[in-house]
Design an enzyme around this catalytic site. Structure first.
Site, PDB file in Angstrom:
ATOM      1  N   ASP A 169     102.457 -10.204  18.372  1.00 17.83           N
ATOM      2  CA  ASP A 169     102.469 -10.105  19.951  1.00 17.83           C
ATOM      3  C   ASP A 169     103.340  -9.009  20.301  1.00 17.83           C
ATOM      4  OD1 ASP A 169     102.166 -10.833  22.423  1.00 17.83           O
ATOM      5  OD2 ASP A 169     104.248 -11.641  22.471  1.00 17.83           O
TER       6      ASP A 169
ATOM      7  N   ASP B 286     105.639  -8.287  23.863  1.00 20.81           N
ATOM      8  CA  ASP B 286     106.959  -8.789  24.517  1.00 20.81           C
ATOM      9  C   ASP B 286     107.606  -9.894  24.012  1.00 20.81           C
ATOM     10  OD1 ASP B 286     106.790  -6.736  26.792  1.00 20.81           O
ATOM     11  OD2 ASP B 286     104.906  -7.699  26.829  1.00 20.81           O
TER      12      ASP B 286
ATOM     13  N   ASP C   8     106.069 -15.379  20.375  1.00 20.23           N
ATOM     14  CA  ASP C   8     107.061 -16.068  21.013  1.00 20.23           C
ATOM     15  C   ASP C   8     106.605 -17.045  21.948  1.00 20.23           C
ATOM     16  OD1 ASP C   8     106.381 -13.957  22.972  1.00 20.23           O
ATOM     17  OD2 ASP C   8     108.429 -14.043  23.623  1.00 20.23           O
TER      18      ASP C   8
END
Length: 228
Positions: free
Chosen positions: A24, A26, A176
């Site tokens: 991922d 960000d 996250d």
């Protein structure tokens, strides 16, 4: 696939050798939380108007495609245009997390292949990584606008595997957000939780990832061990 819950900080590697890492963006590779907040608040005030922008609620849905979050929150889809505009304008403020350049360099030297599978649009993700000077490190960068069904559906991870030409058992997804872990698992890929960003770790740990890493250094250790 047999999955074993691995506690926060445990860096045991799986049995299957690792060949590729799907990241991922960000909250994993880049610290964009402040920029995201500012862009969201500007977009909200421009389109909705009065009231406090509900950024805390928005942040609970990170990992998903922006229009999907607007639908979930019952906010106007017209917020996307100013949000994207401001995200581009403020992109120079985004920085990679400490340890990420070293992580990428070491894994690249080891011969692993990389893809980014992000909730952002593909053009915006590639522009950001280019601004940071690391776009050439990634074999592929895939945005949520480039698959039929964004996270938590498996499409974006499956597309990454297809482009990387690796089997699900040979790859890992690092995210996250719970939607990242769900997307990985739906694609049959091992799911690692990155705990060094702004996300609340509790939902990630409750999702029983294959490993939960406190910092990029722990992720590097896990990946190098897994690639042996």
């Amino acid at each position: 696939m047999n999955r074993e819950h691995i506690n926060d900080g445990d860096v045991r590697s799986p049995d299957k050798a690792l060949r590729a890492v799907v990241f991922d963006l960000d909250g994993v590779l880049v610290d964009s939380f402040g920029v995201m907040r500012e862009a969201f608040e500007i977009a909200y005030r421009e389109v909705v108007g009065a009231g406090e922008p509900p950024f805390e609620e928005y942040s609970q849905h990170l990992g998903r495609y922006f229009p999907d979050i607007m639908t979930i929150m019952d906010l106007p889809l017209e917020m996307e245009e100013p949000f994207v505009r401001e995200s581009y304008r403020l992109a120079h403020r985004v920085r990679m997390f400490d340890g990420v350049p070293e992580l990428l360099g070491a894994l690249h030297q080891k011969g692993l292949r990389f893809a980014v599978a992000t909730g952002k649009s593909g053009p915006r993700a590639r522009s950001l990584l280019d601004t940071l000077g690391v776009l050439p490190l990634f074999d592929h960068v895939i945005g949520s606008d480039e698959v039929a069904h964004p996270k938590p559906a498996p499409d974006i991870v499956l597309r990454a595997l297809e482009l990387l030409k690796v089997d699900a058992a040979d790859a890992v997804m690092v995210g996250d957000a719970v939607s990242d872990l769900a997307s990985a698992r739906a694609a049959g890929v091992r799911a690692l939780a990155a705990l060094w960003g702004e996300s609340d770790p509790a939902p990630l740990l409750d999702a029983a990832p294959d490993a939960a890493l406190k910092n990029p250094e722990e992720l590097l250790t896990w990946c190098l061990d897994a690639a042996r």
